[in-house]
Write a protein that holds these residues in place. Structure first.
Motif, PDB file in Angstrom:
ATOM      1  N   ASP A 238      12.300 -15.098  -7.778  1.00  0.00           N
ATOM      2  CA  ASP A 238      12.347 -15.621  -6.247  1.00  0.00           C
ATOM      3  C   ASP A 238      11.179 -15.663  -6.522  1.00  0.00           C
ATOM      4  OD1 ASP A 238      13.883 -12.647  -5.828  1.00  0.00           O
ATOM      5  OD2 ASP A 238      11.865 -11.467  -6.446  1.00  0.00           O
ATOM      6  N   THR A 239      11.546 -16.877  -4.620  1.00  0.00           N
ATOM      7  CA  THR A 239      10.251 -17.973  -4.860  1.00  0.00           C
ATOM      8  C   THR A 239       9.477 -17.383  -4.071  1.00  0.00           C
ATOM      9  OG1 THR A 239      11.213 -19.538  -5.925  1.00  0.00           O
ATOM     10  CG2 THR A 239       9.669 -20.349  -4.293  1.00  0.00           C
ATOM     11  N   VAL A 240       8.231 -17.264  -3.305  1.00  0.00           N
ATOM     12  CA  VAL A 240       7.335 -17.079  -2.382  1.00  0.00           C
ATOM     13  C   VAL A 240       6.661 -18.823  -1.729  1.00  0.00           C
ATOM     14  CG1 VAL A 240       4.843 -16.555  -1.289  1.00  0.00           C
ATOM     15  CG2 VAL A 240       6.318 -15.549  -2.604  1.00  0.00           C
ATOM     16  N   ILE A 241       6.953 -19.265  -0.957  1.00  0.00           N
ATOM     17  CA  ILE A 241       6.478 -20.571   0.262  1.00  0.00           C
ATOM     18  C   ILE A 241       5.301 -20.047   0.717  1.00  0.00           C
ATOM     19  CG2 ILE A 241       6.850 -22.973   1.624  1.00  0.00           C
ATOM     20  CD1 ILE A 241       9.454 -22.489   0.292  1.00  0.00           C
ATOM     21  N   GLU A 242       4.303 -20.601   1.246  1.00  0.00           N
ATOM     22  CA  GLU A 242       2.863 -20.321   2.003  1.00  0.00           C
ATOM     23  C   GLU A 242       2.575 -21.447   2.217  1.00  0.00           C
ATOM     24  OE1 GLU A 242      -0.979 -19.356  -0.028  1.00  0.00           O
ATOM     25  OE2 GLU A 242       0.711 -16.666  -0.955  1.00  0.00           O
ATOM     26  N   LEU A 243       2.774 -21.719   3.906  1.00  0.00           N
ATOM     27  CA  LEU A 243       2.468 -22.267   4.990  1.00  0.00           C
ATOM     28  C   LEU A 243       1.239 -22.067   5.449  1.00  0.00           C
ATOM     29  CD1 LEU A 243       3.405 -25.076   6.883  1.00  0.00           C
ATOM     30  CD2 LEU A 243       4.658 -22.917   8.188  1.00  0.00           C
ATOM     31  N   HIS A 244       0.202 -23.339   5.174  1.00  0.00           N
ATOM     32  CA  HIS A 244      -1.270 -23.296   5.372  1.00  0.00           C
ATOM     33  C   HIS A 244      -1.217 -24.239   6.705  1.00  0.00           C
ATOM     34  CE1 HIS A 244      -2.587 -20.227   3.218  1.00  0.00           C
ATOM     35  NE2 HIS A 244      -1.954 -21.388   2.044  1.00  0.00           N
ATOM     36  N   VAL A 245      -1.761 -23.947   8.173  1.00  0.00           N
ATOM     37  CA  VAL A 245      -1.538 -25.086   9.290  1.00  0.00           C
ATOM     38  C   VAL A 245      -2.735 -24.923   9.845  1.00  0.00           C
ATOM     39  CG1 VAL A 245       0.762 -25.311   9.391  1.00  0.00           C
ATOM     40  CG2 VAL A 245      -0.684 -24.024  11.163  1.00  0.00           C
ATOM     41  N   ALA A 246      -3.676 -25.610  10.209  1.00  0.00           N
ATOM     42  CA  ALA A 246      -4.693 -25.806  11.522  1.00  0.00           C
ATOM     43  C   ALA A 246      -4.828 -24.516  12.195  1.00  0.00           C
ATOM     44  CB  ALA A 246      -5.249 -27.177  12.508  1.00  0.00           C
ATOM     45  N   ALA A 247      -5.712 -23.674  12.448  1.00  0.00           N
ATOM     46  CA  ALA A 247      -5.965 -22.500  13.668  1.00  0.00           C
ATOM     47  C   ALA A 247      -5.355 -22.896  14.905  1.00  0.00           C
ATOM     48  CB  ALA A 247      -7.483 -21.698  13.488  1.00  0.00           C
ATOM     49  N   SER A 248      -5.830 -24.186  15.297  1.00  0.00           N
ATOM     50  CA  SER A 248      -4.557 -23.994  17.084  1.00  0.00           C
ATOM     51  C   SER A 248      -3.193 -24.537  16.837  1.00  0.00           C
ATOM     52  CB  SER A 248      -5.562 -25.649  17.396  1.00  0.00           C
ATOM     53  OG  SER A 248      -5.676 -26.324  16.856  1.00  0.00           O
ATOM     54  N   ASP A 249      -2.856 -25.167  15.575  1.00  0.00           N
ATOM     55  CA  ASP A 249      -1.438 -25.000  15.624  1.00  0.00           C
ATOM     56  C   ASP A 249      -0.337 -23.700  15.465  1.00  0.00           C
ATOM     57  OD1 ASP A 249      -1.698 -27.275  15.988  1.00  0.00           O
ATOM     58  OD2 ASP A 249      -1.554 -28.486  14.730  1.00  0.00           O
ATOM     59  N   MET A 250      -0.899 -22.700  14.826  1.00  0.00           N
ATOM     60  CA  MET A 250      -0.866 -21.554  14.454  1.00  0.00           C
ATOM     61  C   MET A 250      -0.035 -21.200  15.136  1.00  0.00           C
ATOM     62  SD  MET A 250      -0.380 -19.627  11.617  1.00  0.00           S
ATOM     63  CE  MET A 250      -2.714 -19.198  11.077  1.00  0.00           C
TER      64      MET A 250
END
Length: 75
Positions: free
Chosen positions: A29-41
């Protein structure tokens, strides 16, 4: 898988420098977390979550070749 999510996310957002992708592996199992700028959510999630579902579908299809389970979380 991490690179795939990163390329797709950077193509969607206004601030590609703020895209951060982390990958955590636990057995198959793999979990990929994607973090972006708040305005791009909103751009990454899309209307009614359609873009997020599409990203998850593409990643799961690519992961099925390797017999792995991959989850994408947008944080």
């Amino acid at each position: 898988m991490k690179e795939l999510v990163e390329v797709v996310a950077k193509a969607l957002v206004d601030y590609p420098d703020e895209v951060v992708v982390t990958e955590k592996t636990q057995g198959k199992d793999t979990v990929i977390e994607l973090h972006v700028a708040a305005s791009d959510m909103g751009k990454v999630i899309g209307k009614q979550g359609r873009i997020a579902k599409a990203i998850r579908s593409v990643v799961k299809a690519a992961a099925s070749k390797d017999n792995r389970k991959v989850d994408v979380e947008i944080v």
